[in-house]
Write a protein that holds these residues in place. Structure first.
Motif, PDB file in Angstrom:
ATOM      1  N   GLU A 152       0.923  -1.268   0.011  1.00 26.84           N
ATOM      2  CA  GLU A 152      -0.052  -0.133  -0.190  1.00 26.84           C
ATOM      3  C   GLU A 152       1.006   1.277  -0.022  1.00 26.84           C
ATOM      4  OE1 GLU A 152      -2.825   1.823   3.457  1.00 26.84           O
ATOM      5  OE2 GLU A 152      -3.605  -0.221   2.666  1.00 26.84           O
ATOM      6  N   VAL A 153       0.455   2.352  -1.012  1.00 30.25           N
ATOM      7  CA  VAL A 153       1.527   3.554  -0.882  1.00 30.25           C
ATOM      8  C   VAL A 153       0.303   4.718  -0.157  1.00 30.25           C
ATOM      9  CG1 VAL A 153       2.262   5.245  -2.403  1.00 30.25           C
ATOM     10  CG2 VAL A 153       2.346   2.474  -3.203  1.00 30.25           C
ATOM     11  N   THR A 154       1.145   5.148   0.569  1.00 29.79           N
ATOM     12  CA  THR A 154       0.434   6.091   1.527  1.00 29.79           C
ATOM     13  C   THR A 154       0.688   7.612   0.741  1.00 29.79           C
ATOM     14  OG1 THR A 154       0.691   5.285   3.548  1.00 29.79           O
ATOM     15  CG2 THR A 154       0.392   7.460   3.573  1.00 29.79           C
TER      16      THR A 154
ATOM     17  N   ASP B 284       2.941  11.020   6.311  1.00 28.91           N
ATOM     18  CA  ASP B 284       3.858   9.832   6.231  1.00 28.91           C
ATOM     19  C   ASP B 284       4.675   9.833   4.903  1.00 28.91           C
ATOM     20  OD1 ASP B 284       3.402   8.075   8.251  1.00 28.91           O
ATOM     21  OD2 ASP B 284       1.427   7.418   7.415  1.00 28.91           O
ATOM     22  N   LEU B 285       5.854   9.568   4.740  1.00 25.93           N
ATOM     23  CA  LEU B 285       6.704   9.632   3.547  1.00 25.93           C
ATOM     24  C   LEU B 285       6.260   8.751   2.668  1.00 25.93           C
ATOM     25  CD1 LEU B 285       9.236  10.700   2.339  1.00 25.93           C
ATOM     26  CD2 LEU B 285      10.558   8.885   3.289  1.00 25.93           C
ATOM     27  N   GLN B 286       5.961   9.056   1.407  1.00 23.74           N
ATOM     28  CA  GLN B 286       5.527   8.047   0.289  1.00 23.74           C
ATOM     29  C   GLN B 286       6.480   7.125  -0.213  1.00 23.74           C
ATOM     30  OE1 GLN B 286       3.741   9.689  -3.431  1.00 23.74           O
ATOM     31  NE2 GLN B 286       5.099   8.431  -4.380  1.00 23.74           N
ATOM     32  N   ALA B 287       6.176   5.812  -0.058  1.00 23.65           N
ATOM     33  CA  ALA B 287       7.379   4.748  -0.209  1.00 23.65           C
ATOM     34  C   ALA B 287       6.502   3.580  -1.083  1.00 23.65           C
ATOM     35  CB  ALA B 287       7.604   4.186   1.150  1.00 23.65           C
ATOM     36  N   PHE B 288       7.409   2.881  -1.469  1.00 25.82           N
ATOM     37  CA  PHE B 288       6.836   1.755  -2.280  1.00 25.82           C
ATOM     38  C   PHE B 288       7.493   0.266  -1.771  1.00 25.82           C
ATOM     39  CE2 PHE B 288       6.926   5.594  -4.719  1.00 25.82           C
ATOM     40  CZ  PHE B 288       5.812   5.639  -5.550  1.00 25.82           C
ATOM     41  N   GLU B 289       6.765  -0.500  -1.162  1.00 22.97           N
ATOM     42  CA  GLU B 289       7.389  -1.849  -0.733  1.00 22.97           C
ATOM     43  C   GLU B 289       7.342  -2.747  -1.802  1.00 22.97           C
ATOM     44  OE1 GLU B 289       6.601  -3.791   3.418  1.00 22.97           O
ATOM     45  OE2 GLU B 289       4.904  -4.182   1.981  1.00 22.97           O
ATOM     46  N   LEU B 290       8.291  -3.210  -2.220  1.00 25.20           N
ATOM     47  CA  LEU B 290       8.199  -4.116  -3.390  1.00 25.20           C
ATOM     48  C   LEU B 290       8.676  -5.536  -2.795  1.00 25.20           C
ATOM     49  CD1 LEU B 290      10.514  -2.351  -5.949  1.00 25.20           C
ATOM     50  CD2 LEU B 290       7.999  -2.075  -5.555  1.00 25.20           C
ATOM     51  N   THR B 291       7.762  -6.614  -3.314  1.00 30.58           N
ATOM     52  CA  THR B 291       8.148  -7.923  -3.110  1.00 30.58           C
ATOM     53  C   THR B 291       8.655  -8.675  -4.206  1.00 30.58           C
ATOM     54  OG1 THR B 291       6.582  -8.318  -1.288  1.00 30.58           O
ATOM     55  CG2 THR B 291       7.289 -10.086  -2.304  1.00 30.58           C
ATOM     56  N   ILE B 292       9.999  -8.739  -4.185  1.00 30.83           N
ATOM     57  CA  ILE B 292      10.406  -9.483  -5.412  1.00 30.83           C
ATOM     58  C   ILE B 292      10.550 -11.096  -5.327  1.00 30.83           C
ATOM     59  CG2 ILE B 292      12.560  -9.566  -6.720  1.00 30.83           C
ATOM     60  CD1 ILE B 292      13.377  -6.881  -5.736  1.00 30.83           C
ATOM     61  N   THR B 293       9.699 -11.555  -6.143  1.00 30.74           N
ATOM     62  CA  THR B 293       9.978 -13.086  -6.443  1.00 30.74           C
ATOM     63  C   THR B 293      11.112 -13.547  -7.078  1.00 30.74           C
ATOM     64  OG1 THR B 293       7.439 -13.321  -5.857  1.00 30.74           O
ATOM     65  CG2 THR B 293       8.564 -15.440  -6.891  1.00 30.74           C
ATOM     66  N   ILE B 294      11.833 -14.669  -6.650  1.00 33.08           N
ATOM     67  CA  ILE B 294      12.961 -15.123  -7.229  1.00 33.08           C
ATOM     68  C   ILE B 294      12.669 -16.401  -7.992  1.00 33.08           C
ATOM     69  CG2 ILE B 294      15.327 -15.839  -6.775  1.00 33.08           C
ATOM     70  CD1 ILE B 294      15.430 -14.088  -4.266  1.00 33.08           C
ATOM     71  N   TYR B 295      12.897 -16.307  -9.279  1.00 33.18           N
ATOM     72  CA  TYR B 295      12.808 -17.599  -9.766  1.00 33.18           C
ATOM     73  C   TYR B 295      14.167 -18.499 -10.062  1.00 33.18           C
ATOM     74  CZ  TYR B 295       8.400 -15.279 -11.352  1.00 33.18           C
ATOM     75  OH  TYR B 295       6.979 -14.630 -11.090  1.00 33.18           O
ATOM     76  N   PRO B 296      13.961 -19.737 -10.069  1.00 35.53           N
ATOM     77  CA  PRO B 296      15.298 -20.564 -10.053  1.00 35.53           C
ATOM     78  C   PRO B 296      15.455 -20.667 -11.562  1.00 35.53           C
ATOM     79  CG  PRO B 296      13.227 -21.966  -9.365  1.00 35.53           C
ATOM     80  CD  PRO B 296      13.009 -20.683  -9.534  1.00 35.53           C
ATOM     81  N   ALA B 297      16.927 -20.967 -11.555  1.00 33.40           N
ATOM     82  CA  ALA B 297      17.549 -21.423 -12.809  1.00 33.40           C
ATOM     83  C   ALA B 297      17.233 -22.766 -13.311  1.00 33.40           C
ATOM     84  CB  ALA B 297      18.821 -21.096 -13.154  1.00 33.40           C
ATOM     85  N   SER B 298      17.213 -23.206 -14.484  1.00 38.10           N
ATOM     86  CA  SER B 298      17.133 -24.681 -14.523  1.00 38.10           C
ATOM     87  C   SER B 298      17.991 -25.609 -13.866  1.00 38.10           C
ATOM     88  CB  SER B 298      17.539 -24.988 -16.140  1.00 38.10           C
ATOM     89  OG  SER B 298      18.834 -24.828 -16.487  1.00 38.10           O
TER      90      SER B 298
END
Length: 184
Positions: free
Chosen positions: A146-148, A153-167
């Motif tokens: 959620e972006v406030t 409150d300081l505007q901030a962007f919480e990112l969730t980065i999903t990591i994909y495995p290599a072969s």
């Protein structure tokens, strides 16, 4: 007391970089800025980054209730970081498929329904003279918190980065100059 007080790490600074998948990573001793394909997201929250792991396990028991085996499946790893800047790199990560146009000093952001966009990421952290570069060859921003928008409150962007495995099931590579972690 066993242990070595030189081993614990307190990461006092970090940068997050992103580029297209398969972008060349600069040598460990070189700055990330030496390869134009890699773009910094800018200032990060002092809360740091957090890594989470999720997987299903299934326990098997012998007659009498003795645990004899556990299987694992559906392993998922992600990193969460909060970006404090509202710049073009962050906009691209939070709104993939959207565009920005500038005319007569006015920026127009056309925000569209996000599209899947796999990217490469590097989280570079420092603890004094120790540097660790975590290279995620393939990941994707799969959640934006959620972006406030307000004055308290300081505007901030919480990112969730999903990591994909290599072969070969490699999730990421950590490079560092930490003598405490050197292979014998």
């Amino acid at each position: 007391m066993a242990g070595d007080i030189a081993n614990p790490r307190l990461w006092t600074g970090a940068d997050l970089w992103t580029a297209a998948v398969a972008s060349t990573l600069p040598d460990f001793d070189a700055s990330m800025t030496t390869v134009p394909a890699w773009k910094a997201v800018g200032l990060l929250s002092e809360d740091g980054a957090s890594e989470s792991r999720d997987e299903d396990t299934n326990d098997f028991y012998a007659w009498g209730g003795r645990l004899i085996r556990t299987t694992r499946s559906k392993h998922k790893r992600s990193i969460k970081v909060t970006c404090l800047e509202d710049n073009l790199v962050v906009f691209g990560l939070t709104s993939p498929g959207s565009t920005v146009a500038t005319a007569d000093g006015v920026n127009t952001r056309t925000v569209k329904v996000p599209k899947s966009e796999k990217r490469a990421f590097v989280l570079e952290m420092v603890d004094g003279d120790i540097k660790r570069r975590r290279h995620i060859p393939t990941g994707e921003v799969t959640e934006v918190g959620e972006v406030t928008l307000g004055e308290s409150d300081l505007q901030a962007f919480e990112l969730t980065i999903t990591i994909y495995p290599a072969s070969d099931d490699t999730l990421y590579l950590d490079y560092d100059n930490d003598p405490q972690g050197a292979a014998a």
